[in-house]
Design a protein around this motif. Structure first.
Motif, PDB file in Angstrom:
ATOM      1  N   VAL A   1      12.361  11.712  -7.678  1.00  0.00           N
ATOM      2  CA  VAL A   1      12.653  13.141  -7.743  1.00  0.00           C
ATOM      3  C   VAL A   1      13.137  13.879  -6.143  1.00  0.00           C
ATOM      4  N   GLU A   2      11.973  13.303  -5.238  1.00  0.00           N
ATOM      5  CA  GLU A   2      12.154  13.861  -4.470  1.00  0.00           C
ATOM      6  C   GLU A   2      13.379  14.027  -3.928  1.00  0.00           C
ATOM      7  N   SER A   3      14.426  12.913  -3.615  1.00  0.00           N
ATOM      8  CA  SER A   3      15.354  12.622  -3.009  1.00  0.00           C
ATOM      9  C   SER A   3      16.497  13.370  -4.509  1.00  0.00           C
ATOM     10  N   LEU A   4      16.526  13.800  -5.509  1.00  0.00           N
ATOM     11  CA  LEU A   4      16.839  14.267  -5.997  1.00  0.00           C
ATOM     12  C   LEU A   4      17.356  16.364  -5.868  1.00  0.00           C
ATOM     13  N   TYR A   5      16.276  16.508  -5.873  1.00  0.00           N
ATOM     14  CA  TYR A   5      15.089  17.294  -5.077  1.00  0.00           C
ATOM     15  C   TYR A   5      16.029  17.596  -4.041  1.00  0.00           C
ATOM     16  N   ALA A   6      16.137  16.989  -2.963  1.00  0.00           N
ATOM     17  CA  ALA A   6      17.218  17.487  -1.741  1.00  0.00           C
ATOM     18  C   ALA A   6      18.224  17.390  -2.045  1.00  0.00           C
ATOM     19  N   ILE A   7      19.344  16.870  -3.065  1.00  0.00           N
ATOM     20  CA  ILE A   7      21.104  16.836  -2.939  1.00  0.00           C
ATOM     21  C   ILE A   7      20.739  18.396  -3.945  1.00  0.00           C
TER      22      ILE A   7
ATOM     23  N   LEU B   1       9.653  23.868  -7.803  1.00  0.00           N
ATOM     24  CA  LEU B   1       9.423  22.507  -7.322  1.00  0.00           C
ATOM     25  C   LEU B   1       9.153  21.766  -6.348  1.00  0.00           C
ATOM     26  N   ARG B   2       9.725  22.185  -5.178  1.00  0.00           N
ATOM     27  CA  ARG B   2       8.916  21.923  -4.227  1.00  0.00           C
ATOM     28  C   ARG B   2       7.445  21.704  -3.773  1.00  0.00           C
ATOM     29  N   ALA B   3       7.025  22.633  -4.443  1.00  0.00           N
ATOM     30  CA  ALA B   3       5.167  23.066  -4.299  1.00  0.00           C
ATOM     31  C   ALA B   3       4.996  22.421  -5.153  1.00  0.00           C
ATOM     32  N   LEU B   4       5.441  22.088  -6.409  1.00  0.00           N
ATOM     33  CA  LEU B   4       4.630  21.011  -7.521  1.00  0.00           C
ATOM     34  C   LEU B   4       4.684  19.228  -6.345  1.00  0.00           C
ATOM     35  N   LEU B   5       5.435  19.077  -6.315  1.00  0.00           N
ATOM     36  CA  LEU B   5       5.759  17.591  -5.290  1.00  0.00           C
ATOM     37  C   LEU B   5       5.267  17.497  -4.253  1.00  0.00           C
ATOM     38  N   ALA B   6       5.447  18.740  -3.153  1.00  0.00           N
ATOM     39  CA  ALA B   6       4.253  18.772  -1.989  1.00  0.00           C
ATOM     40  C   ALA B   6       2.608  18.511  -2.695  1.00  0.00           C
ATOM     41  N   ASP B   7       2.661  19.177  -3.916  1.00  0.00           N
ATOM     42  CA  ASP B   7       0.775  19.055  -4.387  1.00  0.00           C
ATOM     43  C   ASP B   7       1.154  17.154  -4.384  1.00  0.00           C
ATOM     44  N   GLN B   8       1.694  16.550  -4.881  1.00  0.00           N
ATOM     45  CA  GLN B   8       1.826  15.756  -5.186  1.00  0.00           C
ATOM     46  C   GLN B   8       1.993  14.296  -4.175  1.00  0.00           C
ATOM     47  N   ARG B   9       1.942  14.886  -3.087  1.00  0.00           N
ATOM     48  CA  ARG B   9       2.299  14.854  -2.278  1.00  0.00           C
ATOM     49  C   ARG B   9       1.126  14.879  -1.344  1.00  0.00           C
ATOM     50  N   GLN B  10       0.344  15.390  -0.623  1.00  0.00           N
ATOM     51  CA  GLN B  10      -0.677  15.953  -0.618  1.00  0.00           C
ATOM     52  C   GLN B  10      -2.098  14.897  -1.554  1.00  0.00           C
ATOM     53  N   GLN B  11      -2.254  14.142  -2.589  1.00  0.00           N
ATOM     54  CA  GLN B  11      -3.157  14.060  -3.299  1.00  0.00           C
ATOM     55  C   GLN B  11      -2.539  12.730  -3.139  1.00  0.00           C
ATOM     56  N   ARG B  12      -1.578  12.520  -2.697  1.00  0.00           N
ATOM     57  CA  ARG B  12      -1.320  10.960  -1.728  1.00  0.00           C
ATOM     58  C   ARG B  12      -1.606  10.411  -0.946  1.00  0.00           C
ATOM     59  N   GLY B  13      -1.886  11.270   0.140  1.00  0.00           N
ATOM     60  CA  GLY B  13      -2.219  11.244   1.104  1.00  0.00           C
ATOM     61  C   GLY B  13      -1.447  11.577   2.564  1.00  0.00           C
TER      62      GLY B  13
ATOM     63  N   LEU C   1       2.388  13.881   3.422  1.00  0.00           N
ATOM     64  CA  LEU C   1       2.073  15.306   5.049  1.00  0.00           C
ATOM     65  C   LEU C   1       3.025  15.797   3.646  1.00  0.00           C
ATOM     66  N   PRO C   2       3.744  17.419   2.963  1.00  0.00           N
ATOM     67  CA  PRO C   2       3.585  17.698   1.924  1.00  0.00           C
ATOM     68  C   PRO C   2       5.337  18.100   1.802  1.00  0.00           C
ATOM     69  N   GLY C   3       5.295  18.147   3.035  1.00  0.00           N
ATOM     70  CA  GLY C   3       7.125  17.964   3.627  1.00  0.00           C
ATOM     71  C   GLY C   3       8.104  17.201   2.370  1.00  0.00           C
ATOM     72  N   ILE C   4       8.856  17.496   1.728  1.00  0.00           N
ATOM     73  CA  ILE C   4       9.876  16.041   1.354  1.00  0.00           C
ATOM     74  C   ILE C   4      10.514  15.809   1.835  1.00  0.00           C
ATOM     75  N   PRO C   5      10.837  14.577   2.383  1.00  0.00           N
ATOM     76  CA  PRO C   5      12.061  14.419   3.608  1.00  0.00           C
ATOM     77  C   PRO C   5      13.745  14.469   2.696  1.00  0.00           C
ATOM     78  N   ASN C   6      14.107  15.072   4.174  1.00  0.00           N
ATOM     79  CA  ASN C   6      15.800  14.848   3.682  1.00  0.00           C
ATOM     80  C   ASN C   6      15.777  16.511   3.583  1.00  0.00           C
ATOM     81  N   ALA C   7      15.423  16.706   2.552  1.00  0.00           N
ATOM     82  CA  ALA C   7      15.423  18.676   1.914  1.00  0.00           C
ATOM     83  C   ALA C   7      15.770  19.408   3.204  1.00  0.00           C
ATOM     84  N   PRO C   8      16.384  20.159   2.959  1.00  0.00           N
ATOM     85  CA  PRO C   8      16.969  20.942   4.259  1.00  0.00           C
ATOM     86  C   PRO C   8      15.919  21.882   4.351  1.00  0.00           C
TER      87      PRO C   8
END
Length: 99
Positions: free
Chosen positions: A51-57, A76-88, A90-97
């Motif tokens: 999903v993060e990869s598709l978001y970036a595209i 969507l970016r905010a929800l994904l950032a929350d999930q990344r933080q819960q996993r410990g 960083l909140p930024g999505i890799p390869n996202a502009p």
């Protein structure tokens, strides 16, 4: 059991070994549940990465075509950032502009 249990470091193979050495059916069921949850978490982790990869595209294409921000993508970016933080992570999505 503690009120705030922490994740186990046991691998699936270690859990399998515990299951084989202990014959108590209640303990085996608990080990099976832990193994099942571990596999389920691994699958969800894979889906979130996709999903993060598709978001970036989608974000890059929208930015190039429209040049503005799509609010649904920001949510969507905010929800994904929350999930990344819960996993410990960083909140930024890799390869996202950048926004």
């Amino acid at each position: 059991m503690p009120l705030n249990p922490r994740p186990s470091e046991l691998t699936i193979d270690q859990l399998r070994g515990l299951w084989l050495t202990h014959k108590d059916p209640d303990l085996r069921r608990a080990i099976e549940e832990v193994a099942y949850r571990r596999l389920e978490a691994q699958h969800k982790e894979k889906v979130l990465r996709e999903v993060e990869s598709l978001y970036a595209i989608i974000h890059q294409a929208w930015k190039e075509e429209v040049g503005d921000t799509l609010i649904a993508l920001e949510w969507l970016r905010a929800l994904l950032a929350d999930q990344r933080q819960q996993r410990g992570e960083l909140p930024g999505i890799p390869n996202a502009p950048h926004r």
